[in-house]
Design a protein around this motif. Structure first.
Motif, PDB file in Angstrom:
ATOM      1  N   ALA A  78      19.508 -51.698  -0.875  1.00 30.40           N
ATOM      2  CA  ALA A  78      18.861 -52.915  -0.371  1.00 30.40           C
ATOM      3  C   ALA A  78      19.353 -53.240   1.034  1.00 30.40           C
ATOM      4  CB  ALA A  78      19.144 -54.085  -1.308  1.00 30.40           C
ATOM      5  N   ASP A  79      18.477 -53.905   1.805  1.00 30.31           N
ATOM      6  CA  ASP A  79      18.811 -54.354   3.163  1.00 30.31           C
ATOM      7  C   ASP A  79      19.409 -53.218   3.985  1.00 30.31           C
ATOM      8  OD1 ASP A  79      17.940 -56.954   2.667  1.00 30.31           O
ATOM      9  OD2 ASP A  79      19.873 -57.524   1.811  1.00 30.31           O
ATOM     10  N   VAL A  80      18.573 -52.236   4.267  1.00 32.24           N
ATOM     11  CA  VAL A  80      19.039 -51.025   4.946  1.00 32.24           C
ATOM     12  C   VAL A  80      18.599 -51.050   6.410  1.00 32.24           C
ATOM     13  CG1 VAL A  80      18.960 -48.505   4.985  1.00 32.24           C
ATOM     14  CG2 VAL A  80      18.923 -49.725   2.797  1.00 32.24           C
ATOM     15  N   LEU A  81      19.547 -50.776   7.290  1.00 29.82           N
ATOM     16  CA  LEU A  81      19.243 -50.658   8.713  1.00 29.82           C
ATOM     17  C   LEU A  81      18.951 -49.197   9.047  1.00 29.82           C
ATOM     18  CD1 LEU A  81      21.915 -52.951  10.390  1.00 29.82           C
ATOM     19  CD2 LEU A  81      19.444 -53.245  10.496  1.00 29.82           C
ATOM     20  N   LEU A  82      17.835 -48.981   9.734  1.00 28.37           N
ATOM     21  CA  LEU A  82      17.461 -47.636  10.151  1.00 28.37           C
ATOM     22  C   LEU A  82      17.491 -47.567  11.672  1.00 28.37           C
ATOM     23  CD1 LEU A  82      14.390 -46.989   7.802  1.00 28.37           C
ATOM     24  CD2 LEU A  82      16.790 -46.427   7.390  1.00 28.37           C
ATOM     25  N   THR A  83      18.151 -46.557  12.191  1.00 24.63           N
ATOM     26  CA  THR A  83      18.151 -46.331  13.641  1.00 24.63           C
ATOM     27  C   THR A  83      17.207 -45.175  13.926  1.00 24.63           C
ATOM     28  OG1 THR A  83      20.086 -44.885  13.393  1.00 24.63           O
ATOM     29  CG2 THR A  83      20.490 -47.181  13.949  1.00 24.63           C
ATOM     30  N   LEU A  84      16.091 -45.491  14.537  1.00 23.06           N
ATOM     31  CA  LEU A  84      15.056 -44.501  14.820  1.00 23.06           C
ATOM     32  C   LEU A  84      14.920 -44.342  16.330  1.00 23.06           C
ATOM     33  CD1 LEU A  84      12.474 -45.854  12.227  1.00 23.06           C
ATOM     34  CD2 LEU A  84      14.039 -43.928  11.925  1.00 23.06           C
ATOM     35  N   GLN A 123      12.569 -43.790  18.254  1.00 25.30           N
ATOM     36  CA  GLN A 123      11.387 -44.389  18.880  1.00 25.30           C
ATOM     37  C   GLN A 123      11.503 -45.906  19.040  1.00 25.30           C
ATOM     38  OE1 GLN A 123      11.417 -42.419  16.237  1.00 25.30           O
ATOM     39  NE2 GLN A 123      10.416 -40.525  16.898  1.00 25.30           N
ATOM     40  N   LEU A 124      12.511 -46.523  18.389  1.00 29.63           N
ATOM     41  CA  LEU A 124      12.674 -47.974  18.449  1.00 29.63           C
ATOM     42  C   LEU A 124      13.902 -48.326  19.277  1.00 29.63           C
ATOM     43  CD1 LEU A 124      11.961 -48.934  14.712  1.00 29.63           C
ATOM     44  CD2 LEU A 124      10.348 -48.859  16.624  1.00 29.63           C
ATOM     45  N   ASP A 125      13.779 -49.371  20.069  1.00 31.00           N
ATOM     46  CA  ASP A 125      14.903 -49.798  20.907  1.00 31.00           C
ATOM     47  C   ASP A 125      16.036 -50.377  20.078  1.00 31.00           C
ATOM     48  OD1 ASP A 125      13.500 -49.035  23.165  1.00 31.00           O
ATOM     49  OD2 ASP A 125      12.588 -51.015  23.425  1.00 31.00           O
ATOM     50  N   ASN A 126      15.696 -51.019  18.957  1.00 32.75           N
ATOM     51  CA  ASN A 126      16.700 -51.679  18.126  1.00 32.75           C
ATOM     52  C   ASN A 126      16.619 -51.152  16.695  1.00 32.75           C
ATOM     53  OD1 ASN A 126      17.495 -53.509  20.250  1.00 32.75           O
ATOM     54  ND2 ASN A 126      15.548 -54.571  19.886  1.00 32.75           N
ATOM     55  N   PRO A 127      17.676 -51.322  15.922  1.00 28.07           N
ATOM     56  CA  PRO A 127      17.625 -50.918  14.513  1.00 28.07           C
ATOM     57  C   PRO A 127      16.510 -51.652  13.772  1.00 28.07           C
ATOM     58  CG  PRO A 127      19.875 -51.362  15.184  1.00 28.07           C
ATOM     59  CD  PRO A 127      19.002 -51.847  16.303  1.00 28.07           C
ATOM     60  N   TYR A 128      16.011 -50.996  12.731  1.00 24.28           N
ATOM     61  CA  TYR A 128      14.903 -51.552  11.944  1.00 24.28           C
ATOM     62  C   TYR A 128      15.418 -51.867  10.544  1.00 24.28           C
ATOM     63  CZ  TYR A 128      10.407 -51.695   9.457  1.00 24.28           C
ATOM     64  OH  TYR A 128       9.335 -52.067   8.682  1.00 24.28           O
ATOM     65  N   LEU A 129      15.322 -53.123  10.145  1.00 17.92           N
ATOM     66  CA  LEU A 129      15.799 -53.554   8.837  1.00 17.92           C
ATOM     67  C   LEU A 129      14.661 -53.474   7.826  1.00 17.92           C
ATOM     68  CD1 LEU A 129      17.894 -54.891   6.949  1.00 17.92           C
ATOM     69  CD2 LEU A 129      17.061 -57.113   7.781  1.00 17.92           C
ATOM     70  N   VAL A 130      14.861 -52.671   6.776  1.00 20.19           N
ATOM     71  CA  VAL A 130      13.875 -52.599   5.696  1.00 20.19           C
ATOM     72  C   VAL A 130      14.485 -53.228   4.455  1.00 20.19           C
ATOM     73  CG1 VAL A 130      12.715 -50.558   6.596  1.00 20.19           C
ATOM     74  CG2 VAL A 130      14.619 -50.272   5.015  1.00 20.19           C
ATOM     75  N   ASP A 131      13.624 -53.742   3.588  1.00 18.70           N
ATOM     76  CA  ASP A 131      14.113 -54.448   2.402  1.00 18.70           C
ATOM     77  C   ASP A 131      14.839 -53.508   1.440  1.00 18.70           C
ATOM     78  OD1 ASP A 131      13.020 -57.186   2.859  1.00 18.70           O
ATOM     79  OD2 ASP A 131      11.139 -56.074   2.918  1.00 18.70           O
ATOM     80  N   PHE A 132      14.252 -52.312   1.242  1.00 14.07           N
ATOM     81  CA  PHE A 132      14.851 -51.346   0.324  1.00 14.07           C
ATOM     82  C   PHE A 132      14.580 -49.933   0.823  1.00 14.07           C
ATOM     83  CE2 PHE A 132      13.580 -55.049  -2.174  1.00 14.07           C
ATOM     84  CZ  PHE A 132      14.755 -55.371  -2.836  1.00 14.07           C
ATOM     85  N   VAL A 133      15.424 -49.024   0.370  1.00 14.01           N
ATOM     86  CA  VAL A 133      15.202 -47.594   0.597  1.00 14.01           C
ATOM     87  C   VAL A 133      15.373 -46.876  -0.730  1.00 14.01           C
ATOM     88  CG1 VAL A 133      16.232 -45.488   1.552  1.00 14.01           C
ATOM     89  CG2 VAL A 133      15.777 -47.437   3.036  1.00 14.01           C
ATOM     90  N   TYR A 134      14.379 -46.061  -1.068  1.00 14.62           N
ATOM     91  CA  TYR A 134      14.512 -45.156  -2.215  1.00 14.62           C
ATOM     92  C   TYR A 134      14.895 -43.790  -1.664  1.00 14.62           C
ATOM     93  CZ  TYR A 134      13.363 -42.069  -6.114  1.00 14.62           C
ATOM     94  OH  TYR A 134      13.433 -41.118  -7.104  1.00 14.62           O
ATOM     95  N   GLY A 135      15.988 -43.213  -2.172  1.00 16.66           N
ATOM     96  CA  GLY A 135      16.457 -41.926  -1.670  1.00 16.66           C
ATOM     97  C   GLY A 135      16.605 -40.891  -2.769  1.00 16.66           C
ATOM     98  N   ASP A 136      16.052 -39.711  -2.543  1.00 17.36           N
ATOM     99  CA  ASP A 136      16.153 -38.586  -3.474  1.00 17.36           C
ATOM    100  C   ASP A 136      16.575 -37.366  -2.659  1.00 17.36           C
ATOM    101  OD1 ASP A 136      15.848 -36.441  -5.163  1.00 17.36           O
ATOM    102  OD2 ASP A 136      13.782 -36.885  -5.732  1.00 17.36           O
ATOM    103  N   ARG A 137      17.869 -37.062  -2.684  1.00 16.04           N
ATOM    104  CA  ARG A 137      18.388 -35.970  -1.866  1.00 16.04           C
ATOM    105  C   ARG A 137      17.849 -34.613  -2.303  1.00 16.04           C
ATOM    106  NH1 ARG A 137      24.826 -37.303  -0.847  1.00 16.04           N
ATOM    107  NH2 ARG A 137      24.505 -39.142   0.503  1.00 16.04           N
TER     108      ARG A 137
END
Length: 355
Positions: A211-217, A219-233
């Motif tokens: 929950a509340d995950v910051l993504l550094t992409l 293409q974006l000047d600033n980090p992007y906060l998403v509500d949730f991330v589902y991850g399957d390695r």
């Protein structure tokens, strides 16, 4: 480039569902993979043609009638020249027709035997052809069976996803600064709604959800906060889950609406880094959080071929679709206090449960 996809594992998106929540945005390469079919050998044999000969009869009545008519015509012509010649022609003609009919009758059994042999050979060849055609069709049916198709497409999708390093975008060393709204792009979803969905996500998906995950992409000047991330390695499958709201509660500023420039920017950035984006409307989460979980499970089952993940949702209903807001509609909702009404209902419900 992004393409919209109905989260159903079977149906393709329809015009009605392409502009309504929930919205799953997949890179075009993944959508193509989920529509691919395995190659199967072509069956290009031509079906054997049946013999052109008809079944023989003891006497060919049709030919006999034609010969008789020809004889009569000849006699009519000849009688004008010489009655004697006409009589001779009649006798010879009758003898010829009789002998021919007799020969046909005597040869009937031989002709019938040859015909039967020809048909037996034809049916033997036809049976062999049908067996080969049936084997090929069984091969096609197995290759295109729902289970094999799902495995084949999931393998293609996984191969594409493994070209990316999505996990590298998760900023584990950055803190969320709610005081500086310029530092982070992100969701404006009410915390009580996000917390509600977090409870159900934890129940159904466990550690796969953050929950509340910051993504550094890049293409974006600033980090992007998403509500949730589902991850399957295992499948390198990463889904950014965002809860959209029509407007900001304090300023009434329109936030998430059709063709909003910031939504397009973040969606494109996620796409270029191999992320899948799943979006819900805040009201959907508040009203039917379990059905929202079901939508995520359907998407995971589709991309990674995990049908077993749907077992827990057999008793959970489909999430009703909610039309995405236009900017004009957002302004109307803000004027009418759309968000305030259902958030107030949540607060009352929570206070009654926790006196």
């Amino acid at each position: 480039m992004w393409s919209r996809l109905n989260t159903s594992p079977i149906e393709s998106p329809t015009p009605a569902s392409m502009s309504s929540y929930p919205v799953a945005l997949l890179p075009v390469s993944i959508q193509r993979a989920l529509r691919e079919e395995p190659q199967v050998p072509m069956f290009d044999e031509q079906a054997p043609k049946p013999p052109t000969d008809q079944e023989p009869q003891p006497v060919n009545v049709g030919n006999t009638v034609i010969l008789a008519l020809a004889l009569i015509l000849g006699i009519v012509v000849m009688i004008r020249i010489s009655k004697l010649s006409a009589g001779v022609l009649l006798v010879i003609g009758l003898i010829g027709i009789t002998l021919r009919t007799r020969m046909q009758s005597l040869q009937y059994q031989n002709r019938l035997h040859e015909y039967d042999q020809t048909m037996e050979q034809y049916y033997a060849i036809l049976n062999q052809y049908s067996a080969r055609a049936g084997q090929h069709q069984n091969l096609v049916n197995r290759a295109l069976s729902p289970e094999n198709l799902a495995n084949f497409r999931a393998a293609l999708a996984t191969e594409i996803l493994k070209q990316y390093e999505q996990e590298a975008a998760i900023a584990t060393d950055l803190a969320i600064d709610n005081q500086d709204d310029k530092a982070v792009y992100g969701s404006a979803c009410a915390s009580q709604v996000r917390d509600l969905l977090a409870q159900y996500f934890s129940q159904y998906f466990g550690a796969a959800i953050q929950a509340d995950v910051l993504l550094t992409l890049p293409q974006l000047d600033n980090p992007y906060l998403v509500d949730f991330v589902y991850g399957d390695r295992e499948h390198n499958l990463y889904i950014a889950i965002v809860i959209d709201v029509p407007y900001d509660l304090k300023t009434k500023t329109a936030l998430n609406y059709v063709d909003a420039w910031q939504d397009r920017l973040t969606s494109q950035a996620l796409h270029e880094n191999g992320w899948i984006l799943l979006k819900f409307a805040e009201e959907q989460v508040w009203r039917l959080p379990k059905s929202c979980c079901r939508e995520l499970a359907k998407l995971v089952a589709t991309v990674s071929c995990k049908p077993e993940i749907m077992a827990e949702f057999r008793q959970v209903g489909e999430l009703p679709r909610l039309k995405q807001w236009s900017k004009k509609r957002v302004e109307q909702l803000a004027t009418n206090g759309y968000r305030e009404k259902y958030l107030s209902a949540i607060a009352k419900k929570n206070s009654s449960q926790n006196p």
